[in-house]
Design an enzyme around this catalytic site. Structure first.
Site, short mmCIF file in Angstrom:
data_model
loop_
_atom_site.label_atom_id
_atom_site.label_comp_id
_atom_site.label_asym_id
_atom_site.label_seq_id
_atom_site.Cartn_x
_atom_site.Cartn_y
_atom_site.Cartn_z
N HIS A 82 7.57 20.69 23.98
CA HIS A 82 6.00 20.31 24.00
C HIS A 82 4.98 21.16 24.24
O HIS A 82 5.17 22.13 25.06
CB HIS A 82 5.93 19.01 24.56
N ASP A 161 1.51 5.32 24.46
CA ASP A 161 0.73 6.79 24.32
C ASP A 161 0.29 6.96 22.75
O ASP A 161 -0.84 7.34 22.58
CB ASP A 161 1.74 7.80 24.64
N ARG A 168 -7.99 8.38 22.25
CA ARG A 168 -8.86 9.59 23.10
C ARG A 168 -9.14 10.54 22.16
O ARG A 168 -10.15 11.43 22.14
CB ARG A 168 -7.56 10.18 23.87
N LYS A 187 6.27 10.46 26.30
CA LYS A 187 6.99 10.59 25.24
C LYS A 187 8.35 11.32 25.38
O LYS A 187 9.46 10.90 24.90
CB LYS A 187 6.17 11.57 24.41
N1 URA Z 1 -0.39 16.54 23.61
C1 URA Z 1 0.05 15.30 23.55
O1 URA Z 1 0.71 14.72 23.59
N2 URA Z 1 -0.89 14.72 24.50
C2 URA Z 1 -2.07 15.17 24.98
O2 URA Z 1 -2.75 14.27 25.43
C3 URA Z 1 -2.30 16.58 24.64
C4 URA Z 1 -1.56 16.98 23.96
#
Ligand code: URA
Length: 431
Positions: A82, A161, A168, A187
């Site tokens: 990620h 999320d 957000r 995640k």
């Molecule tokens: N990547 C994500 O999955 N979440 C965030 O808040 C920032 C970057």
């Protein structure tokens, strides 16, 4: 319990209990708490922070807002990667097929664009037909059959999320270590990862602008991973200038395809291969980084990495003829090459200004759920430290609207600064 009391407690710098965090997260997931309350809460967290105990509780609550995938019996080691988000960061599109082609199965849940930073799902949707809403059963079946999955979290994996992320994006509440760390780690935990490579970006085009903040984010995510029994490897990478040349969805898909064919910009190619090597080591496919790198290089050279990408696109309903002939992907109405206004060494190619300009062109969202214009964006042709002659092509704008094109040109010209003294190139990674 009442949502408003939890918002007030965080506004007043209080420490939330596990029960309060869970009440808020599960209530928001079930639509019992409204978007405006969740926005106020996210802003309070952004301004006042969270302790590491609160951040871990938030992560686990978000992870448990849906199913937790159990991938045992499907893969030996579930390795995931990620990125914390950046401008021109299409690494996943190239890294996943390379790693899967090396025999390490990889299933990943990705996100959409967030603020000025692009998102893998938006990029993938520029391939007509490509589905990003696989069910859990489809995820497992595809991982077992072809060893690669790249989808969204739309169904029952960390739905909290999914909701917070979209909110957000449009409420100025991205740049917060507890919110980013919990978003990413929830995640990863929900998707069943047992080992995770985290690419933490730092610089003008990253959510963490300083190396110190990036380190803090990396440490927070490592601590959450350890508490949750996951192996974590963090990389700290530069995001002062865009990664590669392409910024914008179709343009980035094309650049990732170039890398899968052994080409593409040197910085982006190298970044991908380094990330692949770490995943291969973490997943037990190689004993050390040098042998992992050889495996990754070979998968690109012998064509198996691109073939894996084709299999992925076919499995998820995408029109594979478009990636066989990337020039057939959607094109913008206007394509204009902008010459350099002066000669000199590039001392700044401001990634955030370029990311924001690409959102203004339509490559990202101004409001939750806005549609994306897939073909718009930029090709940023030079890197910091390079000498550019006046009149030489500096960047290319792809736009669907003449007014937006004019504004984008002005912003991206401003993003470039020149020096008459030699300027050192930037490192790809930091220690
Ligand atoms: N990547 C994500 O999955 N979440 C965030 O808040 C920032 C970057």
């Amino acid at each position: 319990m009442r949502a408003v009391d939890i918002i007030i407690k965080k506004r007043d710098r209080g420490e939330l209990s596990r029960e309060e965090i869970d009440f808020f997260v599960q209530g928001y997931t079930r639509n019992e708490i409204t978007d405006y309350q969740a926005s106020a809460w996210a802003m309070a967290v952004l301004l006042n922070g969270m302790t590491s105990r609160e951040t871990t509780d938030l992560t686990l609550s978000m992870a448990h807002s849906g199913q937790i995938l159990d991938l045992s019996g499907i893969v030996d080691v579930a390795v995931d990667k990620h990125s914390t988000g950046g401008v021109g960061d299409k690494t996943t599109l190239a890294v996943l097929p390379i790693v899967a082609a090396c025999g390490l199965p990889c299933g990943k849940m990705s996100g959409r664009g967030l603020g000025f930073s692009g998102g893998t799902l938006d990029k993938l949707e520029s391939i007509p037909g490509y589905r990003v809403d696989l069910s859990t059963d489809e995820f497992k079946k595809q991982l077992k059959e072809i060893g690669i999955v790249l989808t969204g979290q739309s169904l029952d994996l960390a739905p909290a999320d999914g909701k917070f992320y979209a909110l957000r994006d449009v409420t100025g509440t991205v740049q917060s270590i507890p919110l980013i760390a919990s978003s990413i780690m929830s995640k990863k935990i929900a998707a069943g990862a047992s080992a995770i490579v985290l690419d933490v970006k730092t610089g003008l085009g990253a959510f963490m602008q300083t190396l110190e903040e990036a380190r803090q984010l990396a440490d927070t995510m490592t601590a959450i991973g350890e508490l949750a029994g996951r192996k974590v490897k963090t990389l700290l990478s530069d995001m002062n200038q865009p990664l590669g040349f392409a910024v914008g969805n179709v343009l980035e898909v094309k650049e990732a395809i170039d890398v899968l064919h052994g080409g593409g910009p040197a910085d982006f190619r190298e970044h991908c291969l380094v990330a692949c090597a770490h995943m291969l080591v973490l997943g037990g496919r190689a004993v050390d980084l040098a042998s992992a790198r050889k495996l990754a290089d070979a998968a690109v050279e012998n064509g198996s990495a691109f073939e894996k990408f084709r299999q992925l696109v076919v499995a998820q309903g995408g029109d594979v003829s478009r990636i066989d002939s990337p020039e057939s992907l959607e094109k913008a109405r206007f394509v204009e090459t902008v010459p350099s206004p002066e000669s000199g060494f590039l001392s700044q190619v401001h990634a955030r200004l370029i990311g924001e300009a690409s959102v203004d062109l339509g490559a990202g969202r101004a409001r939750k759920g806005d549609p994306i214009e897939h073909a718009v964006g930029f090709e940023i042709l030079h890197k910091i430290g390079e000498y550019v002659q006046a009149g030489e092509a500096l960047f290319i704008v792809h736009a669907n609207d003449a007014g937006k094109l004019k504004n984008a040109k002005e912003t991206v010209l401003m993003a470039h600064l020149f020096s008459q003294e030699a300027v050192n190139p930037l490192p790809l990674f930091y220690n």
